[in-house]
Design a protein around this motif. Sequence first.
Motif, PDB file in Angstrom:
ATOM      1  N   LYS A   1     -11.549  -3.471  24.345  1.00 14.52           N
ATOM      2  CA  LYS A   1     -12.081  -2.256  24.976  1.00 14.52           C
ATOM      3  C   LYS A   1     -13.475  -1.612  24.621  1.00 14.52           C
ATOM      4  O   LYS A   1     -13.699  -1.037  25.536  1.00 14.52           O
ATOM      5  N   PHE A   2     -13.452  -1.853  23.400  1.00 17.20           N
ATOM      6  CA  PHE A   2     -14.951  -1.572  22.897  1.00 17.20           C
ATOM      7  C   PHE A   2     -16.266  -2.171  23.804  1.00 17.20           C
ATOM      8  O   PHE A   2     -17.160  -1.622  24.241  1.00 17.20           O
ATOM      9  N   PHE A   3     -15.816  -3.332  24.537  1.00 16.43           N
ATOM     10  CA  PHE A   3     -16.756  -4.075  25.041  1.00 16.43           C
ATOM     11  C   PHE A   3     -16.512  -3.996  27.028  1.00 16.43           C
ATOM     12  O   PHE A   3     -17.067  -4.636  27.587  1.00 16.43           O
ATOM     13  N   GLY A   4     -15.591  -3.020  27.292  1.00 14.06           N
ATOM     14  CA  GLY A   4     -15.395  -2.724  28.596  1.00 14.06           C
ATOM     15  C   GLY A   4     -14.210  -3.627  29.097  1.00 14.06           C
ATOM     16  O   GLY A   4     -14.110  -3.350  30.159  1.00 14.06           O
ATOM     17  N   TYR A   5     -13.302  -4.103  28.254  1.00 18.96           N
ATOM     18  CA  TYR A   5     -12.325  -4.948  28.847  1.00 18.96           C
ATOM     19  C   TYR A   5     -10.875  -4.222  28.662  1.00 18.96           C
ATOM     20  O   TYR A   5     -10.917  -3.545  27.691  1.00 18.96           O
ATOM     21  N   SER A   6     -10.148  -4.450  29.707  1.00 15.44           N
ATOM     22  CA  SER A   6      -9.069  -3.767  29.827  1.00 15.44           C
ATOM     23  C   SER A   6      -7.743  -4.275  28.642  1.00 15.44           C
ATOM     24  O   SER A   6      -7.041  -3.596  28.045  1.00 15.44           O
ATOM     25  N   GLY A   7      -8.295  -5.424  28.164  1.00 12.94           N
ATOM     26  CA  GLY A   7      -7.157  -6.114  26.943  1.00 12.94           C
ATOM     27  C   GLY A   7      -8.007  -7.384  26.598  1.00 12.94           C
ATOM     28  O   GLY A   7      -8.992  -7.768  26.818  1.00 12.94           O
TER      29      GLY A   7
ATOM     30  N   GLU B   1     -24.901  -8.008  18.439  1.00 17.04           N
ATOM     31  CA  GLU B   1     -25.292  -6.682  18.167  1.00 17.04           C
ATOM     32  C   GLU B   1     -24.618  -5.844  17.644  1.00 17.04           C
ATOM     33  O   GLU B   1     -24.947  -5.161  16.722  1.00 17.04           O
ATOM     34  N   ALA B   2     -23.134  -5.901  17.917  1.00 15.36           N
ATOM     35  CA  ALA B   2     -22.115  -5.086  17.419  1.00 15.36           C
ATOM     36  C   ALA B   2     -22.038  -5.504  15.807  1.00 15.36           C
ATOM     37  O   ALA B   2     -21.829  -4.696  14.919  1.00 15.36           O
ATOM     38  N   VAL B   3     -21.893  -6.891  15.599  1.00 21.00           N
ATOM     39  CA  VAL B   3     -21.691  -7.484  14.385  1.00 21.00           C
ATOM     40  C   VAL B   3     -22.971  -6.930  13.549  1.00 21.00           C
ATOM     41  O   VAL B   3     -22.970  -6.615  12.172  1.00 21.00           O
ATOM     42  N   PHE B   4     -24.328  -6.967  14.147  1.00 23.12           N
ATOM     43  CA  PHE B   4     -25.561  -6.375  13.198  1.00 23.12           C
ATOM     44  C   PHE B   4     -25.457  -4.835  12.901  1.00 23.12           C
ATOM     45  O   PHE B   4     -25.952  -4.505  11.768  1.00 23.12           O
ATOM     46  N   LYS B   5     -24.931  -4.037  13.790  1.00 20.98           N
ATOM     47  CA  LYS B   5     -24.781  -2.589  13.619  1.00 20.98           C
ATOM     48  C   LYS B   5     -23.752  -1.832  13.267  1.00 20.98           C
ATOM     49  O   LYS B   5     -23.542  -1.064  12.262  1.00 20.98           O
ATOM     50  N   GLU B   6     -22.573  -2.552  13.482  1.00 20.91           N
ATOM     51  CA  GLU B   6     -21.303  -1.861  12.923  1.00 20.91           C
ATOM     52  C   GLU B   6     -20.725  -2.490  11.549  1.00 20.91           C
ATOM     53  O   GLU B   6     -21.301  -3.395  11.073  1.00 20.91           O
ATOM     54  N   ASN B   7     -20.098  -1.850  10.837  1.00 19.27           N
ATOM     55  CA  ASN B   7     -19.707  -2.162   9.534  1.00 19.27           C
ATOM     56  C   ASN B   7     -18.209  -1.891   9.381  1.00 19.27           C
ATOM     57  O   ASN B   7     -17.750  -1.236   8.403  1.00 19.27           O
TER      58      ASN B   7
ATOM     59  N   ARG C   1     -17.149  -5.974  13.154  1.00 22.25           N
ATOM     60  CA  ARG C   1     -17.938  -6.998  12.621  1.00 22.25           C
ATOM     61  C   ARG C   1     -17.282  -8.237  12.010  1.00 22.25           C
ATOM     62  O   ARG C   1     -17.799  -9.150  12.289  1.00 22.25           O
ATOM     63  N   VAL C   2     -16.041  -8.152  11.495  1.00 25.60           N
ATOM     64  CA  VAL C   2     -15.397  -9.157  10.998  1.00 25.60           C
ATOM     65  C   VAL C   2     -14.971 -10.023  12.377  1.00 25.60           C
ATOM     66  O   VAL C   2     -15.151 -11.347  12.199  1.00 25.60           O
ATOM     67  N   ILE C   3     -14.348  -8.989  13.355  1.00 26.48           N
ATOM     68  CA  ILE C   3     -14.080  -9.959  14.460  1.00 26.48           C
ATOM     69  C   ILE C   3     -15.078 -10.749  15.051  1.00 26.48           C
ATOM     70  O   ILE C   3     -14.936 -11.846  15.554  1.00 26.48           O
ATOM     71  N   GLY C   4     -16.166  -9.732  15.247  1.00 27.50           N
ATOM     72  CA  GLY C   4     -17.202 -10.562  15.876  1.00 27.50           C
ATOM     73  C   GLY C   4     -17.863 -11.796  15.310  1.00 27.50           C
ATOM     74  O   GLY C   4     -18.443 -12.735  15.833  1.00 27.50           O
ATOM     75  N   GLU C   5     -17.818 -11.626  13.731  1.00 25.04           N
ATOM     76  CA  GLU C   5     -18.380 -12.652  13.174  1.00 25.04           C
ATOM     77  C   GLU C   5     -17.390 -14.132  13.474  1.00 25.04           C
ATOM     78  O   GLU C   5     -17.818 -15.409  13.983  1.00 25.04           O
ATOM     79  N   PHE C   6     -16.177 -13.869  13.613  1.00 27.82           N
ATOM     80  CA  PHE C   6     -15.324 -14.820  13.612  1.00 27.82           C
ATOM     81  C   PHE C   6     -15.432 -15.522  15.058  1.00 27.82           C
ATOM     82  O   PHE C   6     -15.236 -16.937  15.182  1.00 27.82           O
ATOM     83  N   ILE C   7     -15.737 -14.782  15.987  1.00 29.87           N
ATOM     84  CA  ILE C   7     -15.545 -15.090  17.493  1.00 29.87           C
ATOM     85  C   ILE C   7     -16.939 -15.893  17.465  1.00 29.87           C
ATOM     86  O   ILE C   7     -16.864 -17.068  18.193  1.00 29.87           O
ATOM     87  N   LEU C   8     -18.076 -15.425  16.946  1.00 31.35           N
ATOM     88  CA  LEU C   8     -19.407 -16.154  17.254  1.00 31.35           C
ATOM     89  C   LEU C   8     -19.454 -17.528  16.279  1.00 31.35           C
ATOM     90  O   LEU C   8     -19.901 -18.596  16.931  1.00 31.35           O
TER      91      LEU C   8
ATOM     92  N   PHE D   1     -21.903 -12.549  24.716  1.00 31.94           N
ATOM     93  CA  PHE D   1     -22.156 -12.950  23.148  1.00 31.94           C
ATOM     94  C   PHE D   1     -23.358 -12.358  22.554  1.00 31.94           C
ATOM     95  O   PHE D   1     -23.392 -12.140  21.127  1.00 31.94           O
ATOM     96  N   GLN D   2     -24.288 -11.817  23.233  1.00 31.19           N
ATOM     97  CA  GLN D   2     -25.474 -10.971  22.655  1.00 31.19           C
ATOM     98  C   GLN D   2     -25.089  -9.708  22.454  1.00 31.19           C
ATOM     99  O   GLN D   2     -25.146  -8.957  21.225  1.00 31.19           O
ATOM    100  N   ARG D   3     -24.051  -9.160  23.116  1.00 30.59           N
ATOM    101  CA  ARG D   3     -23.525  -7.718  22.797  1.00 30.59           C
ATOM    102  C   ARG D   3     -22.668  -7.850  21.668  1.00 30.59           C
ATOM    103  O   ARG D   3     -22.569  -6.929  20.600  1.00 30.59           O
ATOM    104  N   ILE D   4     -21.897  -8.766  21.346  1.00 25.55           N
ATOM    105  CA  ILE D   4     -21.123  -8.993  20.257  1.00 25.55           C
ATOM    106  C   ILE D   4     -22.179  -9.067  18.936  1.00 25.55           C
ATOM    107  O   ILE D   4     -21.570  -8.488  17.908  1.00 25.55           O
TER     108      ILE D   4
END
Length: 296
Positions: free
Chosen positions: A56-62, A9-15, A19-26, A4-7
């Motif tokens: 996959k960006f976070f290291g998962y196969s799917g 971080e991605a929300v904060f840094k990515e544009n 970011r949209v997917i990460g915000e929805f998940i959080l 959840f912290q890695r997500i």
Amino acid sequence: MYLFQRIEEAVFKENDAKRVIGEFILENRDRLQEFSMEDIAKQTFTSKPTLVRFAKFFGYSGWKEFMYAFTHEVAYHDDTAYKDVDPNFPFLGTDDSLEMIENLVSLKIQSIKDTVSLMAVEDLNKAAAIIQKSANVVIYGTSPNYYYGELFRRNLLSIHKKAFMANSGESGIISHTLTEKDCAVIISYSGNSPEESPTSNVKILKKNNVPIISITSGGKNYLRDYSDIVLNISSKEKLYSKISNYATQESILLIVEMLFSKVFALDYEANMEKKLASSRQLESRRQATFKDLSEQ
């Protein structure tokens, strides 16, 4: 660093879509299982292939593997969460002074308890033994971790153990001078960003066979993968969405205090003599009128 912290971080840094997917998940972390992959794609104006790329960006196969890891992490954090107080927002603007004080005290106590539960005594003992035999101890950390490192350095100096802080502008140069006879203590909550200080020093330290003791958060991160010993910070705080580092600060301070105390205990009588001798010489002019503080 937890997922959840890695997500975050991605929300904060990515544009981009991340970011949209990460915000929805959080925002929907507690009821994410209610949404199908198609639901999430529609809600975030993305697509199923985009969700797979996100996983996959976070290291998962799917996506399925990502969802399994995330929902199980949420369940774990809910079971072990701080009680009665939010570590990110421990008080509100409407709280009076007494409520604010009580919440901060409760948060710090819970952070201490969580830190103790995460501490492996064997790792603490190994870290202290490495420091004891090292010719030089170099401590890495950016603000505010730099200041916690300074307290640790000062304590080590009080028992005549050579300890230094690696200033961010010179940390690379300092790292190149170290050998297997020295050791590095790296304090980093996220433990990621291998191109930024302090984790940018890891490659140099490993090349020189310098033992690395890391003080970092739980979960997967770069620093943890390359450290000889890991001491775990209580990791319930978010990276950015919080008032201050209340819980993290308390956790790190306890860890460096436990580490120093174990180093001290390894040669208790000799270190006590060094500490008292240094205090008498350096602080002989300090006076106290309060009876309990007086050395007389």
